[in-house]
Design a protein around this motif. Sequence first.
Motif, PDB file in Angstrom:
ATOM      1  N   MET A  52      81.336  -1.161-111.914  1.00  0.00           N
ATOM      2  CA  MET A  52      81.734  -1.455-110.568  1.00  0.00           C
ATOM      3  C   MET A  52      80.840  -0.670-109.604  1.00  0.00           C
ATOM      4  SD  MET A  52      85.014  -0.589-108.137  1.00  0.00           S
ATOM      5  CE  MET A  52      86.196  -0.246-109.298  1.00  0.00           C
ATOM      6  N   THR A  53      80.355  -1.349-108.554  1.00  0.00           N
ATOM      7  CA  THR A  53      79.534  -0.713-107.539  1.00  0.00           C
ATOM      8  C   THR A  53      80.446  -0.007-106.539  1.00  0.00           C
ATOM      9  OG1 THR A  53      77.905  -2.461-107.768  1.00  0.00           O
ATOM     10  CG2 THR A  53      77.800  -1.131-105.774  1.00  0.00           C
ATOM     11  N   ILE A  54      80.159   1.251-106.263  1.00  0.00           N
ATOM     12  CA  ILE A  54      80.923   1.992-105.264  1.00  0.00           C
ATOM     13  C   ILE A  54      80.103   2.048-103.988  1.00  0.00           C
ATOM     14  CG2 ILE A  54      81.868   4.235-104.644  1.00  0.00           C
ATOM     15  CD1 ILE A  54      82.503   4.649-107.600  1.00  0.00           C
ATOM     16  N   ILE A  55      80.711   1.606-102.890  1.00  0.00           N
ATOM     17  CA  ILE A  55      80.042   1.618-101.593  1.00  0.00           C
ATOM     18  C   ILE A  55      80.789   2.583-100.700  1.00  0.00           C
ATOM     19  CG2 ILE A  55      79.451   0.269 -99.568  1.00  0.00           C
ATOM     20  CD1 ILE A  55      79.119  -2.136-101.413  1.00  0.00           C
ATOM     21  N   THR A  56      80.093   3.603-100.239  1.00  0.00           N
ATOM     22  CA  THR A  56      80.744   4.570 -99.366  1.00  0.00           C
ATOM     23  C   THR A  56      80.477   4.267 -97.896  1.00  0.00           C
ATOM     24  OG1 THR A  56      78.880   6.076 -99.551  1.00  0.00           O
ATOM     25  CG2 THR A  56      80.710   6.412-101.085  1.00  0.00           C
ATOM     26  N   LYS A  57      79.375   3.596 -97.593  1.00  0.00           N
ATOM     27  CA  LYS A  57      79.055   3.226 -96.221  1.00  0.00           C
ATOM     28  C   LYS A  57      78.307   1.904 -96.255  1.00  0.00           C
ATOM     29  CE  LYS A  57      77.465   5.050 -91.864  1.00  0.00           C
ATOM     30  NZ  LYS A  57      78.547   4.693 -90.993  1.00  0.00           N
ATOM     31  N   LEU A  58      78.685   1.008 -95.375  1.00  0.00           N
ATOM     32  CA  LEU A  58      77.999  -0.273 -95.269  1.00  0.00           C
ATOM     33  C   LEU A  58      76.865  -0.145 -94.265  1.00  0.00           C
ATOM     34  CD1 LEU A  58      80.975  -2.798 -95.071  1.00  0.00           C
ATOM     35  CD2 LEU A  58      79.399  -2.488 -96.969  1.00  0.00           C
ATOM     36  N   SER A  59      75.704  -0.633 -94.608  1.00  0.00           N
ATOM     37  CA  SER A  59      74.620  -0.657 -93.641  1.00  0.00           C
ATOM     38  C   SER A  59      74.852  -1.825 -92.686  1.00  0.00           C
ATOM     39  CB  SER A  59      73.267  -0.761 -94.341  1.00  0.00           C
ATOM     40  OG  SER A  59      73.232  -1.878 -95.189  1.00  0.00           O
ATOM     41  N   ALA A  60      74.249  -1.760 -91.523  1.00  0.00           N
ATOM     42  CA  ALA A  60      74.439  -2.764 -90.475  1.00  0.00           C
ATOM     43  C   ALA A  60      73.904  -4.121 -90.909  1.00  0.00           C
ATOM     44  CB  ALA A  60      73.757  -2.311 -89.194  1.00  0.00           C
ATOM     45  N   VAL A  61      74.515  -5.164 -90.364  1.00  0.00           N
ATOM     46  CA  VAL A  61      74.104  -6.547 -90.587  1.00  0.00           C
ATOM     47  C   VAL A  61      73.821  -7.151 -89.218  1.00  0.00           C
ATOM     48  CG1 VAL A  61      74.878  -8.826 -91.356  1.00  0.00           C
ATOM     49  CG2 VAL A  61      75.493  -6.798 -92.674  1.00  0.00           C
ATOM     50  N   GLU A  62      72.694  -7.825 -89.095  1.00  0.00           N
ATOM     51  CA  GLU A  62      72.351  -8.458 -87.819  1.00  0.00           C
ATOM     52  C   GLU A  62      72.561  -9.962 -87.894  1.00  0.00           C
ATOM     53  OE1 GLU A  62      68.908  -7.370 -85.590  1.00  0.00           O
ATOM     54  OE2 GLU A  62      68.779  -5.413 -86.580  1.00  0.00           O
ATOM     55  N   SER A  63      73.059 -10.506 -86.794  1.00  0.00           N
ATOM     56  CA  SER A  63      73.157 -11.944 -86.602  1.00  0.00           C
ATOM     57  C   SER A  63      72.281 -12.239 -85.373  1.00  0.00           C
ATOM     58  CB  SER A  63      74.620 -12.343 -86.377  1.00  0.00           C
ATOM     59  OG  SER A  63      75.098 -11.846 -85.148  1.00  0.00           O
ATOM     60  N   PRO A  64      72.173 -13.476 -84.951  1.00  0.00           N
ATOM     61  CA  PRO A  64      71.299 -13.734 -83.796  1.00  0.00           C
ATOM     62  C   PRO A  64      71.619 -12.909 -82.543  1.00  0.00           C
ATOM     63  CG  PRO A  64      71.818 -15.782 -84.900  1.00  0.00           C
ATOM     64  CD  PRO A  64      72.658 -14.713 -85.557  1.00  0.00           C
ATOM     65  N   SER A  65      72.908 -12.681 -82.255  1.00  0.00           N
ATOM     66  CA  SER A  65      73.288 -11.982 -81.028  1.00  0.00           C
ATOM     67  C   SER A  65      73.935 -10.633 -81.242  1.00  0.00           C
ATOM     68  CB  SER A  65      74.286 -12.838 -80.228  1.00  0.00           C
ATOM     69  OG  SER A  65      73.772 -14.130 -80.003  1.00  0.00           O
ATOM     70  N   ALA A 119      89.301   5.314 -88.955  1.00  0.00           N
ATOM     71  CA  ALA A 119      88.268   4.473 -89.578  1.00  0.00           C
ATOM     72  C   ALA A 119      86.992   5.274 -89.829  1.00  0.00           C
ATOM     73  CB  ALA A 119      87.970   3.260 -88.700  1.00  0.00           C
ATOM     74  N   VAL A 120      86.610   6.090 -88.877  1.00  0.00           N
ATOM     75  CA  VAL A 120      85.403   6.906 -89.031  1.00  0.00           C
ATOM     76  C   VAL A 120      85.618   7.960 -90.121  1.00  0.00           C
ATOM     77  CG1 VAL A 120      83.916   8.605 -87.874  1.00  0.00           C
ATOM     78  CG2 VAL A 120      84.551   6.485 -86.694  1.00  0.00           C
ATOM     79  N   ALA A 121      86.802   8.543 -90.176  1.00  0.00           N
ATOM     80  CA  ALA A 121      87.090   9.581 -91.172  1.00  0.00           C
ATOM     81  C   ALA A 121      87.015   9.041 -92.602  1.00  0.00           C
ATOM     82  CB  ALA A 121      88.465  10.197 -90.916  1.00  0.00           C
ATOM     83  N   ARG A 122      87.344   7.750 -92.793  1.00  0.00           N
ATOM     84  CA  ARG A 122      87.306   7.148 -94.141  1.00  0.00           C
ATOM     85  C   ARG A 122      85.886   6.844 -94.615  1.00  0.00           C
ATOM     86  NH1 ARG A 122      92.070   4.209 -92.426  1.00  0.00           N
ATOM     87  NH2 ARG A 122      90.731   2.546 -91.692  1.00  0.00           N
ATOM     88  N   GLN A 123      84.945   6.758 -93.682  1.00  0.00           N
ATOM     89  CA  GLN A 123      83.573   6.424 -94.063  1.00  0.00           C
ATOM     90  C   GLN A 123      83.020   7.510 -94.974  1.00  0.00           C
ATOM     91  OE1 GLN A 123      81.478   5.753 -90.370  1.00  0.00           O
ATOM     92  NE2 GLN A 123      82.884   4.136 -89.772  1.00  0.00           N
ATOM     93  N   GLY A 124      82.325   7.102 -95.987  1.00  0.00           N
ATOM     94  CA  GLY A 124      81.761   8.051 -96.933  1.00  0.00           C
ATOM     95  C   GLY A 124      82.683   8.383 -98.090  1.00  0.00           C
ATOM     96  N   ASP A 125      83.934   7.942 -98.034  1.00  0.00           N
ATOM     97  CA  ASP A 125      84.897   8.198 -99.112  1.00  0.00           C
ATOM     98  C   ASP A 125      84.736   7.101-100.164  1.00  0.00           C
ATOM     99  OD1 ASP A 125      87.082   8.506-100.804  1.00  0.00           O
ATOM    100  OD2 ASP A 125      88.498   8.868 -99.176  1.00  0.00           O
ATOM    101  N   ASP A 126      84.348   7.464-101.358  1.00  0.00           N
ATOM    102  CA  ASP A 126      84.122   6.446-102.383  1.00  0.00           C
ATOM    103  C   ASP A 126      85.414   5.820-102.910  1.00  0.00           C
ATOM    104  OD1 ASP A 126      85.062   8.512-103.972  1.00  0.00           O
ATOM    105  OD2 ASP A 126      83.270   8.653-105.208  1.00  0.00           O
TER     106      ASP A 126
END
Length: 186
Positions: A1-14, A58-65
């Motif tokens: 299983m892949t563990i993601i602790t932070k998602l990188s940004a995703v761009e759309s047209p706008s 939400a910010v505090a949870r970032q980085g928690d695997d």
Amino acid sequence: MTIITKLSAVESPSLVLREIELRDTAAFCNFMMQENYQRHIAVRLKDERDIRSFVTRAVARQGDDRRSIFHLAAEEKLSGEAIGDGFLIMQRPKTVEIGWGLHPAMWRMGLGTEIGRALVSIAFERLKAENIWCKVMGGNQASAKLARRIGMRHLKSHPDYPTTPGKSGVVEFYAMSESDYFDLSY
């Protein structure tokens, strides 16, 4: 299983969809407390203090695997301001619930579709979901159309689903499988 602790940004047209930051609190207050925004959502943040608390958590949870919830800000590229939000909740193995919201002043501009498509791609391509689903409150025709526009199929209607504390109402459920996603034409 892949563990993601932070998602990188995703761009759309706008937009740039990125993890929520503390600086988003004021922008979220600009739309999350509006009656039009709150009308069709289950979790209603009633004031600036509630929104600040939500953003801080939400910010505090970032980085928690161990986390299973990802809250994102939809930042408008032109202004650099958060004008919408989205979430991904990892549930039973390989299943992700998604949801979205948009500043009412930005409705009918295609930005909700950009948020929805970005959430779908994150769920399948980064979180490795096999299935995704969302719920749409009864009467929210815009979100029902958006769910179909991004490739989701209507599963069922629930006539008496808990919508807010102490209240129930009609909720529509939509879903998409991994194979449906990779067969989409964009």
